[in-house]
Design a protein around this motif. Sequence first.
Motif, PDB file in Angstrom:
ATOM      1  N   PHE A 183       0.818  -1.216   0.000  1.00 44.52           N
ATOM      2  CA  PHE A 183       0.000   0.000   0.000  1.00 44.52           C
ATOM      3  C   PHE A 183       0.852   1.266   0.000  1.00 44.52           C
ATOM      4  O   PHE A 183       0.605   2.196  -0.772  1.00 44.52           O
ATOM      5  CB  PHE A 183      -0.920   0.010   1.223  1.00 44.52           C
ATOM      6  N   GLU A 184       1.876   1.327   0.851  1.00 41.39           N
ATOM      7  CA  GLU A 184       2.685   2.540   0.995  1.00 41.39           C
ATOM      8  C   GLU A 184       4.135   2.218   0.677  1.00 41.39           C
ATOM      9  O   GLU A 184       4.760   1.387   1.331  1.00 41.39           O
ATOM     10  CB  GLU A 184       2.563   3.092   2.414  1.00 41.39           C
ATOM     11  N   VAL A 185       4.675   2.887  -0.341  1.00 41.22           N
ATOM     12  CA  VAL A 185       6.036   2.624  -0.795  1.00 41.22           C
ATOM     13  C   VAL A 185       6.838   3.920  -0.795  1.00 41.22           C
ATOM     14  O   VAL A 185       6.399   4.933  -1.346  1.00 41.22           O
ATOM     15  CB  VAL A 185       6.052   2.028  -2.216  1.00 41.22           C
ATOM     16  N   PHE A 186       8.010   3.870  -0.175  1.00 42.14           N
ATOM     17  CA  PHE A 186       8.957   4.971  -0.265  1.00 42.14           C
ATOM     18  C   PHE A 186      10.124   4.520  -1.123  1.00 42.14           C
ATOM     19  O   PHE A 186      10.834   3.579  -0.786  1.00 42.14           O
ATOM     20  CB  PHE A 186       9.440   5.383   1.127  1.00 42.14           C
ATOM     21  N   GLN A 199     -13.674  -4.400  12.790  1.00 45.06           N
ATOM     22  CA  GLN A 199     -12.964  -5.166  11.771  1.00 45.06           C
ATOM     23  C   GLN A 199     -11.507  -4.689  11.708  1.00 45.06           C
ATOM     24  O   GLN A 199     -11.222  -3.503  11.759  1.00 45.06           O
ATOM     25  CB  GLN A 199     -13.618  -4.977  10.399  1.00 45.06           C
ATOM     26  N   LYS A 200     -10.578  -5.638  11.596  1.00 50.11           N
ATOM     27  CA  LYS A 200      -9.154  -5.329  11.517  1.00 50.11           C
ATOM     28  C   LYS A 200      -8.739  -5.168  10.050  1.00 50.11           C
ATOM     29  O   LYS A 200      -9.110  -5.969   9.195  1.00 50.11           O
ATOM     30  CB  LYS A 200      -8.331  -6.444  12.160  1.00 50.11           C
ATOM     31  N   VAL A 201      -7.959  -4.125   9.784  1.00 50.61           N
ATOM     32  CA  VAL A 201      -7.432  -3.864   8.448  1.00 50.61           C
ATOM     33  C   VAL A 201      -5.922  -3.696   8.545  1.00 50.61           C
ATOM     34  O   VAL A 201      -5.423  -3.013   9.444  1.00 50.61           O
ATOM     35  CB  VAL A 201      -8.060  -2.598   7.829  1.00 50.61           C
ATOM     36  N   TYR A 261      -5.071  -1.677  11.869  1.00 50.21           N
ATOM     37  CA  TYR A 261      -6.037  -0.654  12.268  1.00 50.21           C
ATOM     38  C   TYR A 261      -7.387  -1.320  12.504  1.00 50.21           C
ATOM     39  O   TYR A 261      -7.723  -2.303  11.839  1.00 50.21           O
ATOM     40  CB  TYR A 261      -6.152   0.437  11.186  1.00 50.21           C
ATOM     41  N   GLU A 262      -8.149  -0.776  13.450  1.00 54.29           N
ATOM     42  CA  GLU A 262      -9.440  -1.359  13.795  1.00 54.29           C
ATOM     43  C   GLU A 262     -10.563  -0.377  13.505  1.00 54.29           C
ATOM     44  O   GLU A 262     -10.514   0.782  13.930  1.00 54.29           O
ATOM     45  CB  GLU A 262      -9.478  -1.750  15.270  1.00 54.29           C
ATOM     46  N   ASN A 263     -11.557  -0.848  12.771  1.00 51.03           N
ATOM     47  CA  ASN A 263     -12.742  -0.040  12.525  1.00 51.03           C
ATOM     48  C   ASN A 263     -13.453   0.207  13.859  1.00 51.03           C
ATOM     49  O   ASN A 263     -13.804  -0.752  14.561  1.00 51.03           O
ATOM     50  CB  ASN A 263     -13.672  -0.779  11.549  1.00 51.03           C
TER      51      ASN A 263
END
Length: 226
Positions: free
Chosen positions: A14-17, A182-184, A175-177
Motif C-alpha cells: 500500500f505505501e512505498v517509499f 474489523q481489523k485492516v 487498524y481497527e474499525n
Amino acid sequence: QSWPQLALIRCPTFEVFFGGSRGSLKTDGMLGDFLAHAGLYGQDAKGLMVRRERTQLVETYERAKAIYLPLGFKFNDSDHVCRGPDKSRLQFAYLERDTDAEAYQGWSLTRVYVEEITNFPEPAPVLKMMATLRSTASVPCGFRATGNPGGPGHQWVKRRYLDGCQPWEVRDFEYENPWTHQKVIRDRVFIPGSIRDHNLLGPEYIANLQMSGSAALVKAWLEGDW
C-alpha cells in the motif's frame, strides 16, 4: 531503466517509499508506476502527483510530457492534468502548506505520489492525502513517495520508513474499525534506489555530486546515506 524501478512498479504494498541517492530515476519510477496502474484499471485509475512548491513541479510535469505524449496522453496545461487513451487521469499539483492538503477533501484517488518527500518539514500535509485514497470500483489504492537523504523533513521521513527495519522489509500495521471492530492491515516498505542501478548518467554527473557540498552531503546524495 533499473531493477528497483521494476520492483516499484510490481510492488503490491500500500505505501512505498522509493528513495536513496540522487540520480536514481525516482521520478521516472513514479510515472512508470502510474502507467502500469492505468494499464490495469483504465478510467478508474485516478492519480495525483505533488511537489512542495510550484517551481519544483515544472520539471516533473515536463518529464511526464516526454514519456506520456508518445503514448497518446492528452495534457491540459491550465489544470496540469493529463488523460490517457483509456480515460485514466493524473493530476499534478503542489502542497506548499498544510491547508493545501485540505483542498483535496472529497477527492477519490487510487494513487497519490509525493515527489521529494524530504522537502516537507512536517508530515501533516503529506499524511492527510491518505484520506483521498478510495475507490468505489474496487481499485487497489496506493501511496508512493520519493526522496533523498537530507532536507527539512529528513528526520520524520527516516523515522517513518527506515528506523527499526531493513530496506525491502515489508511491515504491517493493524487498524481497527471503531464501529465494526474489523481489523485492516496497511503495509509499508522502503525500496532503496542508487545511481549505480543504471548507466544512464555518466561519470560527469558523479563528479558534479562530489562537488555539491560537505562530505556528509556528498555521502547522502551520492550514496543515499541516511
